[in-house]
Design a protein around this motif. Structure first.
Motif, mmCIF file in Angstrom:
data_model
loop_
_atom_site.group_PDB
_atom_site.id
_atom_site.type_symbol
_atom_site.label_atom_id
_atom_site.label_comp_id
_atom_site.label_asym_id
_atom_site.label_seq_id
_atom_site.Cartn_x
_atom_site.Cartn_y
_atom_site.Cartn_z
ATOM 1 N N PRO A 163 -16.607 -18.630 -15.066
ATOM 2 C CA PRO A 163 -17.741 -18.280 -14.814
ATOM 3 C C PRO A 163 -17.935 -16.716 -13.929
ATOM 4 C CG PRO A 163 -17.213 -19.834 -13.218
ATOM 5 C CD PRO A 163 -15.914 -19.766 -14.203
ATOM 6 N N MET A 164 -17.128 -16.426 -13.286
ATOM 7 C CA MET A 164 -17.241 -15.052 -12.687
ATOM 8 C C MET A 164 -17.008 -13.860 -13.741
ATOM 9 S SD MET A 164 -14.499 -15.520 -9.416
ATOM 10 C CE MET A 164 -14.465 -13.963 -8.930
ATOM 11 N N GLU A 165 -16.085 -14.120 -14.632
ATOM 12 C CA GLU A 165 -16.313 -13.299 -15.836
ATOM 13 C C GLU A 165 -17.528 -13.194 -16.478
ATOM 14 O OE1 GLU A 165 -12.569 -13.583 -18.049
ATOM 15 O OE2 GLU A 165 -11.209 -13.112 -16.117
ATOM 16 N N GLY A 166 -17.825 -14.502 -16.850
ATOM 17 C CA GLY A 166 -19.256 -14.341 -17.689
ATOM 18 C C GLY A 166 -20.297 -13.856 -17.099
ATOM 19 N N LEU A 167 -20.422 -14.001 -15.698
ATOM 20 C CA LEU A 167 -21.439 -13.411 -14.671
ATOM 21 C C LEU A 167 -21.362 -11.939 -14.899
ATOM 22 C CD1 LEU A 167 -21.783 -15.774 -11.888
ATOM 23 C CD2 LEU A 167 -23.703 -15.395 -13.186
ATOM 24 N N VAL A 168 -20.340 -11.399 -14.672
ATOM 25 C CA VAL A 168 -19.841 -9.735 -14.700
ATOM 26 C C VAL A 168 -20.349 -9.398 -15.991
ATOM 27 C CG1 VAL A 168 -18.353 -8.114 -14.115
ATOM 28 C CG2 VAL A 168 -18.506 -9.934 -12.670
ATOM 29 N N ARG A 169 -19.768 -9.824 -16.977
ATOM 30 C CA ARG A 169 -20.003 -9.410 -18.313
ATOM 31 C C ARG A 169 -21.607 -9.191 -18.545
ATOM 32 N NH1 ARG A 169 -15.473 -12.344 -20.205
ATOM 33 N NH2 ARG A 169 -16.771 -14.161 -20.719
ATOM 34 N N ALA A 170 -22.424 -10.016 -18.110
ATOM 35 C CA ALA A 170 -23.684 -10.249 -18.175
ATOM 36 C C ALA A 170 -24.524 -9.258 -17.304
ATOM 37 C CB ALA A 170 -24.186 -11.433 -18.082
ATOM 38 N N GLY A 171 -23.838 -8.639 -16.515
ATOM 39 C CA GLY A 171 -24.539 -7.572 -15.603
ATOM 40 C C GLY A 171 -24.615 -8.060 -14.157
ATOM 41 N N PHE A 172 -24.252 -9.302 -13.764
ATOM 42 C CA PHE A 172 -24.570 -9.967 -12.493
ATOM 43 C C PHE A 172 -23.165 -9.992 -11.619
ATOM 44 C CE2 PHE A 172 -27.126 -12.184 -15.856
ATOM 45 C CZ PHE A 172 -28.414 -11.851 -15.388
ATOM 46 N N GLU A 173 -22.920 -8.528 -11.278
ATOM 47 C CA GLU A 173 -21.661 -8.268 -10.804
ATOM 48 C C GLU A 173 -21.630 -8.607 -9.153
ATOM 49 O OE1 GLU A 173 -23.756 -4.683 -10.025
ATOM 50 O OE2 GLU A 173 -23.617 -5.999 -11.632
ATOM 51 N N ARG A 174 -22.665 -8.887 -8.549
ATOM 52 C CA ARG A 174 -22.480 -9.343 -6.934
ATOM 53 C C ARG A 174 -22.678 -10.853 -7.007
ATOM 54 N NH1 ARG A 174 -23.145 -4.480 -4.601
ATOM 55 N NH2 ARG A 174 -23.948 -2.850 -5.584
ATOM 56 N N ILE A 175 -21.369 -11.293 -6.528
ATOM 57 C CA ILE A 175 -21.148 -12.748 -6.539
ATOM 58 C C ILE A 175 -20.978 -13.181 -5.230
ATOM 59 C CG2 ILE A 175 -20.049 -14.573 -7.338
ATOM 60 C CD1 ILE A 175 -19.508 -13.044 -9.740
ATOM 61 N N LEU A 176 -21.793 -14.387 -4.660
ATOM 62 C CA LEU A 176 -21.273 -14.823 -3.251
ATOM 63 C C LEU A 176 -20.471 -15.896 -3.568
ATOM 64 C CD1 LEU A 176 -23.689 -14.992 -0.290
ATOM 65 C CD2 LEU A 176 -22.506 -16.830 -0.972
ATOM 66 N N ILE A 177 -19.517 -16.351 -2.873
ATOM 67 C CA ILE A 177 -18.555 -17.414 -3.010
ATOM 68 C C ILE A 177 -18.674 -18.312 -1.617
ATOM 69 C CG2 ILE A 177 -16.515 -18.424 -3.390
ATOM 70 C CD1 ILE A 177 -15.788 -15.711 -4.926
ATOM 71 N N ASN A 178 -19.078 -19.477 -1.848
ATOM 72 C CA ASN A 178 -19.003 -20.461 -0.509
ATOM 73 C C ASN A 178 -17.792 -21.089 -0.684
ATOM 74 O OD1 ASN A 178 -19.631 -22.436 -2.351
ATOM 75 N ND2 ASN A 178 -20.615 -23.646 -0.687
ATOM 76 N N THR A 179 -16.930 -21.200 0.692
ATOM 77 C CA THR A 179 -15.768 -21.885 0.672
ATOM 78 C C THR A 179 -15.368 -22.713 1.877
ATOM 79 O OG1 THR A 179 -14.954 -20.030 2.119
ATOM 80 C CG2 THR A 179 -14.506 -19.475 -0.318
ATOM 81 N N ALA A 180 -14.669 -23.719 1.847
ATOM 82 C CA ALA A 180 -14.438 -24.418 3.086
ATOM 83 C C ALA A 180 -12.781 -24.735 2.966
ATOM 84 C CB ALA A 180 -15.310 -25.743 3.161
ATOM 85 N N TRP A 181 -12.544 -25.775 2.138
ATOM 86 C CA TRP A 181 -11.172 -26.074 2.105
ATOM 87 C C TRP A 181 -10.360 -25.080 1.616
ATOM 88 C CZ3 TRP A 181 -7.731 -29.442 3.745
ATOM 89 C CH2 TRP A 181 -6.504 -29.471 3.160
ATOM 90 N N ALA A 237 -13.390 -7.867 -17.750
ATOM 91 C CA ALA A 237 -15.220 -8.171 -17.758
ATOM 92 C C ALA A 237 -15.796 -7.140 -17.079
ATOM 93 C CB ALA A 237 -15.361 -9.553 -17.146
ATOM 94 N N GLY A 238 -15.238 -6.386 -15.935
ATOM 95 C CA GLY A 238 -15.627 -5.362 -15.267
ATOM 96 C C GLY A 238 -15.282 -5.938 -13.831
ATOM 97 N N MET A 239 -15.844 -5.039 -12.790
ATOM 98 C CA MET A 239 -15.613 -5.005 -11.341
ATOM 99 C C MET A 239 -16.546 -6.237 -10.713
ATOM 100 S SD MET A 239 -13.400 -4.633 -8.869
ATOM 101 C CE MET A 239 -12.537 -2.943 -9.373
ATOM 102 N N ALA A 240 -15.921 -7.186 -10.144
ATOM 103 C CA ALA A 240 -17.064 -8.060 -9.450
ATOM 104 C C ALA A 240 -17.038 -7.611 -7.766
ATOM 105 C CB ALA A 240 -16.644 -9.292 -9.437
ATOM 106 N N SER A 241 -18.257 -7.563 -7.295
ATOM 107 C CA SER A 241 -18.483 -7.254 -5.932
ATOM 108 C C SER A 241 -18.704 -8.571 -5.173
ATOM 109 C CB SER A 241 -19.623 -6.192 -5.587
ATOM 110 O OG SER A 241 -20.132 -6.152 -4.199
ATOM 111 N N LEU A 242 -17.706 -9.013 -4.281
ATOM 112 C CA LEU A 242 -17.941 -10.169 -3.773
ATOM 113 C C LEU A 242 -18.241 -10.334 -2.174
ATOM 114 C CD1 LEU A 242 -14.490 -11.522 -5.582
ATOM 115 C CD2 LEU A 242 -16.950 -11.888 -6.261
ATOM 116 N N SER A 243 -18.772 -11.444 -1.861
ATOM 117 C CA SER A 243 -19.099 -11.959 -0.474
ATOM 118 C C SER A 243 -18.738 -13.117 -0.351
ATOM 119 C CB SER A 243 -20.569 -11.302 0.039
ATOM 120 O OG SER A 243 -21.563 -12.220 -0.894
#
Length: 256
Positions: free
Chosen positions: A50-68, A86-92
């Motif tokens: 899904p990260m690649e799908g988002l970036v290909r569509a132009g939604f390259e700023r992605i926030l990821i929540n984590t725990a385990w 797909a391009g470069m993802a900018s991640l937080s």
């Protein structure tokens, strides 16, 4: 208390959120030493599809929540990651285990990240395999122009969820229907959705944006209450979709 989100250099709001905080109990022992979203499906981490799908569509700023084992996700992708053409993802990251010692569930996790999300944003679970889904910019425009609080994508019911989750009206509204009813079919929530920030603020949600108290809360009650007000639209997606919830389903995908 640590800040809600570790941010990349830019302060721009994220246009999408990947849910990656779950323990993956049913996937054990595979998830004893790896976060479930990093399990490999057809040559790449499950969450990367899904990260690649988002970036290909132009939604390259992605926030990821984590725990385990969230530090492993951060170590794998960092604050910027090239995604197989797909391009470069900018991640937080929203580090729930680091901040509270436990995962906040879906509504709690989104509320925690809310100050760092755009007014309208995508959410998709990092443990569903949906390689052909289009994160369509036109869908965002239509949703933004509507008065809806959410637009969700439903899928035909898989064997492990035969009764489904929500109904779908002829007018394209998601319906909060009892599973015992038979007059109208119910479908399974794919986890893919567009949300408006207002869904996670008063009067719809009583968690303070940013969730400083660390409230763990599920999403379904919020969605069902909004459906009862006619404020959730929906589409039926019939492309390939798998909830990778067991080692057997993972093996089936990799054997295909």
């Amino acid at each position: 208390m640590n800040p809600a989100v570790s941010k990349p250099e830019t302060e721009a709001k994220a246009s999408a959120m990947i849910l990656a905080a779950g323990r993956g109990e049913r996937m054990r022992p595979l998830t004893d030493h790896s976060p479930k979203p990093l399990l490999v499906v057809r040559g790449k981490p499950l969450m990367q599809w899904p990260m690649e799908g988002l970036v290909r569509a132009g939604f390259e700023r992605i926030l990821i929540n984590t725990a385990w084992l969230g530090e492993r996700i951060h170590a794998h992708y960092g604050s910027a990651s090239p995604l197989d053409g797909a391009g470069m993802a900018s991640l937080s990251y929203s580090n729930e285990a680091q901040d509270f010692g436990y995962a906040l569930e879906t509504a709690g996790g989104i509320s925690r990240a809310l100050p760092h999300l755009a007014d309208v944003f995508w959410v998709v679970a990092g443990d569903v395999f949906v390689p052909e889904f289009s994160f369509d910019a036109q869908a965002v425009k239509r949703f933004t122009a509507s008065n809806m609080l959410a637009h969700i994508w439903l899928v035909p019911n898989p064997p492990h969820n035969p009764l489904g989750d929500f109904g779908l009206s002829a007018q394209g509204l998601a319906l909060n229907l009892p599973k015992a009813q038979t007059a109208q079919p119910l479908y399974t929530f794919s986890t893919i959705a567009l949300y408006r920030r207002a869904l996670f603020d008063v009067p719809h949600c009583d968690i303070v944006p940013g969730n400083p108290q660390g409230t763990a809360a599920p999403l379904a009650p919020l969605l069902r209450a909004a459906m009862d007000q006619g404020l959730v639209s929906a589409s039926l997606y019939t492309g390939p979709w798998t909830d990778v919830g067991t080692p057997e389903r993972l093996a089936q995908l990799n054997a295909a």
